[in-house]
Design an enzyme around this catalytic site. Sequence first.
Site: not given
Ligand SMILES: Cc1cc2nc3c(=O)[nH]c(=O)nc-3n(C[C@H](O)[C@H](O)[C@H](O)COP(=O)(O)OP(=O)(O)OC[C@H]3O[C@@H](n4cnc5c(N)ncnc54)[C@H](O)[C@@H]3O)c2cc1C
Length: 593
Positions: A21, A122, A242, A244, A254, A257, A288, A358, A408
Amino acid sequence: MAKAQAVQNHEYEAVIVGAGGAGLYAALEASHACRTAVISKLHPLRSHTGAAQGGIGAALGNLEEDRPEWHAFDTIKGGDYLVDQQAATILAEDAVRAVYDLENRGLPFSRTPEGRIDQRRFGGHTRNMGEAAVRRSCYAADRTGHMILQTLYQQCIKNEVSFFDEFYVLDLLLQGHKVAGLVALELASGAIHVFRSKAVLFATGGFGQMYRTTSNAFANTGDGPALLLRKGLPLEDMEFFQFHPTGILGMGILITEGVRGEGGVLRNKKGERFMERYAPTLLDLAPRDMVSRAIIEEIRAGNGIRGDRKIDDYVHLDATHLGKEVIEAKLPDIADFCRTYQGIDPAEGPIPVQPTAHYAMGGIPTDNDGQVLADGGGVGEGAKPHTLVEGLYAAGECACVSVHGANRLGTNSLVDLVVYGRRAGQHIARFVKEAEAAPAGKDPAGEARALMERLFDGKKGPHGGHIRQEMRELMMERVGIYRTGEEMEVAVRDLQALRERYAQVRAQDKSARFNTDLLELLELGNLLDLSLATAASAANRTESRGAHAREDFPERDDGEWLKHTMLWLEDGKTRIGYRPVDVSRWEPKPRAY
Ligand SMILES: Cc1cc2nc3c(=O)[nH]c(=O)nc-3n(C[C@H](O)[C@H](O)[C@H](O)COP(=O)(O)OP(=O)(O)OC[C@H]3O[C@@H](n4cnc5c(N)ncnc54)[C@H](O)[C@@H]3O)c2cc1C
């Protein structure tokens, strides 16, 4: 292997590492102004954002009165006052716009009967600063992250962002404190690629794979923060990791929540709703860190379901009273997980759960525009300014703005991604217009090539898989929910020993195409460095705050410790400094729910 192939060169104005995201939102904004590439080791739609279940917090007030000010306050209190308060204010105020923006871009949110975006309760999100739980989480059943990812990816394609899928970033090119680009490995071929760029943003996600039991995917190995640490840059607040409260027993997968947000209740072996004793107002919807500690307390008191007081005992999450219809409509994936992994229908029986590692509150320090800080400059009047790394940005879970402080709140990560991913992308769009490209040096791929040559030099070394397993056990046992100085000192010592063993590891698979042995070795090196940073930061902080609960220092100590930790890795040793916390809106108070 890769060394035999010619280096391939690319030139962009902005390169985003990570297609979750945060990365996609930043790419979307940057692409309005400049040629933008996204590099991702996974296909974008496999990024871990897709696993996010319960929702994204925003004070829309669709079902009851709510205000961004209350959201900001809850975030700060939830983070045990280690949150930078202006950053949290931006988060809460911009969350409302961000959710409507996602809706306008096509995100299929769940709806109220009147057609508005539906909202559920939440943990830690309250009405009027703590009176009662409030409906603030906007959701798309229990697939909110999946929907965000799909929506943003489509928009990036429309904006002609260039995607380099299954490329693994190996090195960042810096000229002093200025970005020149990066070096990546193409997993399909083993070829090395150099990307020249004025701006680079890291959005590489979390690093829960440091722990044995985790909700995080195998790919969550903290490659971005570890790379910057090795480049001489600091990481912030790494001691705050954190747990969870509700991971599926024995697996860590997971259970959102959102189940408790819809009315699910935690019970011990006597059937007691034990959160009544720990958080009389918010009960099961306390933050949490508190709920995870409460579960451990119940287990220690012999009230776990097995009752043997062992740390791997568990409690029940009871959602049976919600009924099949609500569960299937609002929590369909959770129902599926329970059936698949536990053989349980949550409408008919309680779900066995235990805490699971988590979310990383700490990470790459940034300002409110995602610019990476090279030191611990302060906030407010008279403070020493930060040194910034020109053209270097971070956003999402790998970054530390800091809006989550010591703990968080649920739904605030997805807000963080879209609010701060967008701000970083907008800053990049302005920056590249003014900035001159830095020279990439004579042999930009030199360091990455040297790393490959070492891993493929044909010597025999220890098995990476064993080191990984020992690291994950050690982090779980010694740097988990409850901590002591003695245990953490042992952890630091043992992690250093594991790092020494790791230096002898060699790739066993010598092939160039999709060499997952090599990939796992590279990721292991990152996890080891981040585990060390976590353990060393935690051993250093002699107080309890949020997710950092020390049995030998059980109280929060604002006099000494109302400050962010900054950790550097120098010649293989950790060095610690500090950065002030912005407490410009609300005075720290004792935290009760
Ligand atoms: C099961 C679960 C449920 C969750 N539910 C919620 C929720 O309901 N609400 C909420 O607010 N948060 C929630 N979270 C937390 C949240 O989803 C994550 O913190 C968040 O989506 C992380 O997004 P990001 O864009 O930072 O990284 P990610 O979505 O993890 O993306 C990381 C990206 O980096 C790339 N990458 C990594 N290393 C390299 C590299 N060396 N070279 C090239 N590319 C690389 C990967 O390919 C990937 O595209 C949840 C987490 C989990 C695990």
